[in-house]
Write a protein that holds these residues in place. Structure first.
Motif, mmCIF file in Angstrom:
data_model
loop_
_atom_site.group_PDB
_atom_site.id
_atom_site.type_symbol
_atom_site.label_atom_id
_atom_site.label_comp_id
_atom_site.label_asym_id
_atom_site.label_seq_id
_atom_site.Cartn_x
_atom_site.Cartn_y
_atom_site.Cartn_z
ATOM 1 N N HIS A 81 -0.959 -6.909 8.456
ATOM 2 C CA HIS A 81 -1.885 -6.320 7.408
ATOM 3 C C HIS A 81 -3.427 -6.863 7.678
ATOM 4 N N GLN A 95 0.541 1.425 5.839
ATOM 5 C CA GLN A 95 0.969 -0.026 5.999
ATOM 6 C C GLN A 95 1.757 -0.615 6.996
ATOM 7 N N SER A 102 0.806 -1.118 -0.054
ATOM 8 C CA SER A 102 -0.075 -0.001 -0.013
ATOM 9 C C SER A 102 0.872 1.211 0.235
ATOM 10 N N ARG A 107 6.204 -2.658 -3.473
ATOM 11 C CA ARG A 107 4.862 -3.545 -3.663
ATOM 12 C C ARG A 107 4.776 -4.770 -4.377
#
Length: 546
Positions: free
Chosen positions: A515, A374, A370, A411
């Motif tokens: 997460h 994050q 993200s 990412r």
């Protein structure tokens, strides 16, 4: 026998060095890109042994990178000292890809390196790599690359180095903008710094791009606004064309004089894995001895223009190797200096060291990769052979929640040993990988069958990295370590591992993550983190191997 030191002086992701000296104290500022707080400042008294002492961009007013793409954020800071203050110039890059680059250039200052650092003054957004030059006559000048979006993709978008006066009292740029240097045939002209010496203004720039064609070139003029004549033997420093050099990608440099009048050059470099062009430790900072010839031009003291991996130390200062092992018990109210997080100036949304004393509590936030929020706290990989371990307590409610140990580049490039739930509701340990899958970002599941875990027992998670290989391991409670999963590709966690036309600009980070893509913010508690470096980076046996 001369005392020597081995480059780099700042191993691991520490690119774009800017150096200044105040008395006998030296300071180097390096880029941090999307990692928060912004700008790393190291201190030394001998140019060989350095200690991280400050990251000054730490408040929302100074830096907010939420939404910044990978490898945007803080580009090429410039640290200087004049009129009894430290001055720090930096770019907050908001867009990297495509024709346009939105780079916002700011200035902060402080009476000491420890601060307090001021709120920022906005300077301009015409390009990146800004630098502040303090002239002998008391005037101050801002330099930066001017970006030309009109050009086709390639080096012609680098539209030259521009110069404008800065009024410290008014906190504003003033007067005309001068284009003082268009660059050499190497193109990709960026990273400017100015120096005044023997009646000349010496301009140092980076050229050739920050990859394997990188270089340092110079020019000089009797007038600050030019015209500038080229160094007769450009490039002054480069690794291009010599794959046998230990230090590759040499470029983006800065100069400093010692109290004794010696000149040294700090520069960016990379150390690719043998037989590859992959540098998972990222772009690092090295040091070269320089000299001024009889005609007043700068040259490397070693002769030629290739960076040396080993040199005689300034004043015979013996290098002190880093500690083999670092342990963090999370028993303080603040995060240990080794760690950073991503983008946000509101870390209380990501973690706490006080909600459960003795633990780093991460609040599960957005998905891996993200650009906004994050919960990932990590430290640089700074050795080719290294290991990391942590202890986790985490009770996920479903598969949308996971936490564990992560090796992270961006990412599209990470390996994640994570606790979560399977389809039947069992608490399991699995591996989530995104192995350079740009632009799709497809997730790999390299573990055929997740390991079913006890519901309440704390879990120890570990990894070992040896060059381009990564192996995960785990242990329940005080049990023995057990290997898990296949050998993974650690080499792709690098600038050059990008599956795209462009590279990126950071390095591998190892750390803890949580997460929760359900939005419930489920916490995960980490009671310790251990990082071990190996001395056997190039050859030989070591306890981390095997």
């Amino acid at each position: 026998m001369a005392v020597t030191f081995t480059n780099p002086i700042l191993p691991g992701f520490n690119p774009d060095p800017s150096i200044c000296r105040v008395g006998k104290d030296y300071y180097i500022a390096t880029s941090t890109f999307e990692w928060y707080p912004g700008v790393q400042i190291h201190h030394s008294t001998d140019l060989v042994n350095w200690r991280l002492i400050r990251r000054p961009l730490e408040r929302p007013e100074q830096l907010d990178m939420r939404g910044n793409p990978d490898s945007c954020g803080i580009w090429a800071p410039c640290l200087s000292h004049a009129q009894g203050r430290f001055w720090l110039i930096y770019t907050d890059m908001k867009r990297y890809e495509g024709h346009f680059k939105d780079g916002l250039n700011y200035l902060v200052s402080a009476p000491s390196i420890e601060g307090p650092w001021s709120d920022p003054v906005f300077l301009n957004a015409s390009g990146f790599d800004p630098s502040l030059f303090h002239d002998d006559d008391g005037r101050h000048w801002l330099l930066n690359l001017k970006w030309d979006y009109r050009q086709a993709a390639g080096p012609d978008r680098f539209g030259g180095i521009v110069l404008q006066e800065y009024d410290i009292e008014a906190q504003a740029l003033t007067g005309p903008i001068h284009t003082i240097f268009a660059g050499t045939d190497m193109k990709l002209t960026e990273g400017p710094h100015l120096y005044r010496r023997d009646g000349w203004y010496h301009l140092l720039v980076a050229e050739g791009g920050t990859g394997y064609g990188h270089a340092v070139t110079m020019a000089r003029s009797r007038s600050i606004t030019g015209p500038y004549e080229l160094h007769p033997d450009n490039p002054v420093l480069t690794s291009r064309g010599d794959e046998g050099l230990a230090l590759q990608r040499a470029g983006h440099a800065d100069l400093i004089d010692t109290p004794a009048g010696e000149t040294w050059l700090v520069h960016l470099c990379g150390r690719p894995l043998p037989g590859t062009q992959r540098s998972p430790l990222g772009r690092e900072t090295a040091l070269q001895r320089a000299r001024w010839d009889d005609a007043g031009w700068l040259r490397l003291a070693t002769g030629g223009n290739a960076p040396a991996a080993e040199l005689a130390a300034p004043n015979g200062a013996p290098p002190r190797p880093p500690a083999r092992e670092e342990r963090h018990a999370f028993d303080t109210a603040t995060l240990p200096m080794a760690f950073q997080w991503l983008r946000t100036p509101y870390p209380e949304r990501l973690f706490s060291l006080t909600e459960r004393p003795g633990y780093l509590r991460l609040f599960g936030r957005q998905s891996p990769g993200s650009w906004f929020e994050q919960a990932l706290v990590a430290r640089r990989r700074d050795a080719f052979v290294c290991a990391a371990e942590t202890t986790l307590e985490f009770a996920p409610e479903d598969y949308q929640q996971c936490a564990g140990l992560i090796a992270y580049y961006n990412r599209f490039k990470f390996h994640y040993l994570a606790v979560t739930r399977d389809a039947s509701g069992q608490r399991v340990l699995t591996i989530l990988s995104c192995a350079d899958n740009w632009p799709s970002g497809d997730l790999d599941f390299p573990l055929a069958s997740p390991v079913v875990l006890d519901e309440a027992t704390p879990l120890r998670l570990g990894l070992t990295m040896d060059g381009a290989s990564l192996r995960f391991r785990y242990a329940e409670g005080t049990g023995e370590w057990q290997p898990i999963g296949p050998t993974l590709d650690a080499g792709m966690l690098s600038d050059e591992g990008a599956g795209r036309a462009h590279g990126y600009f950071t390095g591998t980070f190892l750390g803890m993550a949580a997460h929760d893509i359900s939005g419930r913010g489920l916490p995960a508690d980490f009671s310790a983190f251990r990082y071990i470096r190996s001395d056997a980076d190039a050859a030989g046996n070591d306890s981390l191997r095997g």
